[in-house]
Design a protein around this motif. Structure first.
Motif, short mmCIF file in Angstrom:
data_model
loop_
_atom_site.label_atom_id
_atom_site.label_comp_id
_atom_site.label_asym_id
_atom_site.label_seq_id
_atom_site.Cartn_x
_atom_site.Cartn_y
_atom_site.Cartn_z
N UNK A 169 0.82 -1.20 0.00
CA UNK A 169 0.00 0.00 0.00
C UNK A 169 0.86 1.26 0.00
N UNK A 170 0.25 2.34 -0.36
CA UNK A 170 0.98 3.60 -0.54
C UNK A 170 1.64 4.08 0.75
N UNK A 171 0.93 4.03 1.88
CA UNK A 171 1.43 4.66 3.10
C UNK A 171 2.57 3.87 3.75
N UNK A 172 2.59 2.59 3.57
CA UNK A 172 3.68 1.78 4.11
C UNK A 172 4.76 1.52 3.05
N UNK A 173 4.31 1.19 1.85
CA UNK A 173 5.24 0.79 0.79
C UNK A 173 6.11 1.92 0.27
N UNK A 174 5.56 3.13 0.14
CA UNK A 174 6.34 4.23 -0.43
C UNK A 174 7.52 4.65 0.44
N UNK A 175 7.34 4.82 1.77
CA UNK A 175 8.52 5.14 2.60
C UNK A 175 9.61 4.07 2.53
N UNK A 176 9.21 2.79 2.48
CA UNK A 176 10.20 1.72 2.36
C UNK A 176 10.91 1.83 1.02
N UNK A 177 10.15 2.08 -0.05
CA UNK A 177 10.73 2.19 -1.40
C UNK A 177 11.76 3.31 -1.46
N UNK A 178 11.53 4.40 -0.74
CA UNK A 178 12.47 5.53 -0.76
C UNK A 178 13.83 5.18 -0.17
N UNK A 179 13.87 4.16 0.67
CA UNK A 179 15.15 3.77 1.28
C UNK A 179 16.13 3.24 0.24
N UNK A 180 15.62 2.68 -0.85
CA UNK A 180 16.50 2.04 -1.83
C UNK A 180 17.31 3.04 -2.67
N UNK A 181 16.71 4.09 -3.24
CA UNK A 181 17.59 5.05 -3.93
C UNK A 181 18.59 5.71 -3.00
N UNK A 182 18.21 5.88 -1.74
CA UNK A 182 19.14 6.49 -0.79
C UNK A 182 20.34 5.58 -0.54
N UNK A 183 20.10 4.28 -0.36
CA UNK A 183 21.23 3.38 -0.11
C UNK A 183 22.05 3.18 -1.38
N UNK A 184 21.42 3.24 -2.56
CA UNK A 184 22.18 3.12 -3.80
C UNK A 184 23.16 4.28 -3.94
N UNK A 185 22.71 5.48 -3.62
CA UNK A 185 23.59 6.64 -3.70
C UNK A 185 24.69 6.57 -2.64
N UNK A 186 24.32 6.11 -1.45
CA UNK A 186 25.31 5.95 -0.38
C UNK A 186 26.37 4.93 -0.79
#
Length: 368
Positions: free
Chosen positions: A73-90
């Motif tokens: 769902x949008x409210x749980x899934x979207x915040x988790x999804x945002x973690x991935x581009x952040x770790x890729x850049x890190x």
């Protein structure tokens, strides 16, 4: 949309998984048994990559950052999804940190690190504007060349008569504990868990049905290549020197001595390093940019390229101040257990269970 052929996807996956690991000592703290660490990591790591491909098949046409909102769902899934581009850049910044520390220590001791890392990222920036398909075509050419160079290096090392297979004995003299500690979590997460970034480009494959085979073949092949490299390092340097050396696989190239005309193959190491590091940084940045584009609904992803590359350069020089802090302080003590394990192992496992459960529920509902 750009399309990637089966062989191109294989080369991208192989170069990504090999990465800068070809230079560092994989599982070095296990000593002479490091090659066992590599093989076990390859087996369990391949199972992890299979999990990623299964998630792709259960979410057809969607990328990594679209799986979580689709299933949670949008409210749980979207915040988790945002973690991935952040770790890729890190992670891309950490690879820049690898170059920052490695190049002065081995190749260019008098050149300021900011100079060659900036030029390196400038080339990546240019290629990001050209697109992933252009990189895939380069991979087609470079992988056979790297295999050829590695074969030549191995033959020359044997010809130099510096290999002592008795250095591998006794096997498991410290028991299984140091081996298993190196396999999990670092061994399976470092090379194979990071493969989840490729889930951002799998939707561009010309033949999605072949992604499973391609990923498995690449994982096995990269594991075998790294195992051979580690065996060479241990049988040449011995256990103690292998454990203490930061760049044992790179140092192998300086050992070659055949007659009076073949000495020191450092240029081979430069090619290994620059090629695999280039592909890994590129794919990490590309995956992050594509993820941000999809999460923010930006029409033109090229607007993100320059600021993202500048951010990666900044991270490369600010995450750590020296090689010890970079490898042991940041990577082993913080990133691997507290970032990679949740994002690369735990969240995907939970997602797989939820996706499978929802699929079975819908099948049962339709059957009734």
């Amino acid at each position: 949309m750009e399309r990637i052929s089966n062989y191109q996807l294989f080369t991208l996956t192989f170069l990504f998984q090999t990465g800068t690991t070809i230079i560092f000592g994989f599982g070095a703290s296990a000593g002479r048994d490091a090659w066992i660490v590599v093989l076990l990591s390859s087996v369990f790591g391949t199972l992890i990559t299979i999990m990623y491909v299964l998630l792709m098949k259960m979410n057809p046409g969607l990328t990594l950052v679209q799986w979580f909102p689709e299933q949670f769902g949008r409210w749980i899934g979207t915040p988790i999804a945002w973690l991935y581009p952040l770790i890729f850049l890190f992670d891309a910044g950490r690879i820049v940190g690898d170059l920052r520390d490695l190049i002065p220590a081995t190749l260019l001791p008098t050149t300021p690190p900011i100079i060659f890392t900036s030029l390196f990222l400038l080339v990546i920036l240019y290629n990001l504007f050209l697109g992933i398909e252009n990189l895939a075509r380069a991979g087609e050419v470079l992988v056979p060349i790297l295999f050829l160079l590695f074969s030549i290096e191995t033959i020359l090392l044997f010809s130099s008569k510096v290999i002592h297979f008795n250095y591998l004995l006794p096997i498991l003299n410290r028991g299984w504990e140091p081996v298993l500690k190196n396999v999990y979590p670092e061994g399976v997460a470092q090379t194979y868990g990071e493969t989840i970034a490729l889930a951002m480009i799998w939707t561009q494959a010309k033949d999605p049905k072949k992604i499973m085979k391609i990923t498995i073949y690449s994982s096995i092949l990269s594991g075998l290549l790294l195992a051979i490299a580690v065996v060479l390092a241990v049988t040449i340097f011995g256990e103690d020197l292998f454990e203490r050396s930061i760049y044992p696989l790179f140092s192998l190239l300086g050992i070659v001595s055949v007659g009076n005309f073949i000495n020191n193959l450092d240029p081979f190491g430069v090619l290994y390093l620059t090629t695999t590091a280039f592909f890994k940084i590129y794919i990490k940045i590309f995956a992050a940019i594509k993820a941000i584009q999809q999460l923010t609904n930006i029409h033109d992803h090229r607007k993100l390229i320059i600021p993202v590359v500048i951010l990666v350069l900044y991270l490369g020089f600010s995450i750590s101040t020296n090689i010890a802090e970079h490898i042991y302080g940041v990577a082993l003590l913080i990133v691997t257990p507290y970032v990679w394990v949740p994002l690369f192992l735990i969240f995907p496992m939970i997602l797989l269970i939820v996706t499978w459960g929802k699929t079975e529920y819908l099948k049962g509902k339709n059957y009734k």
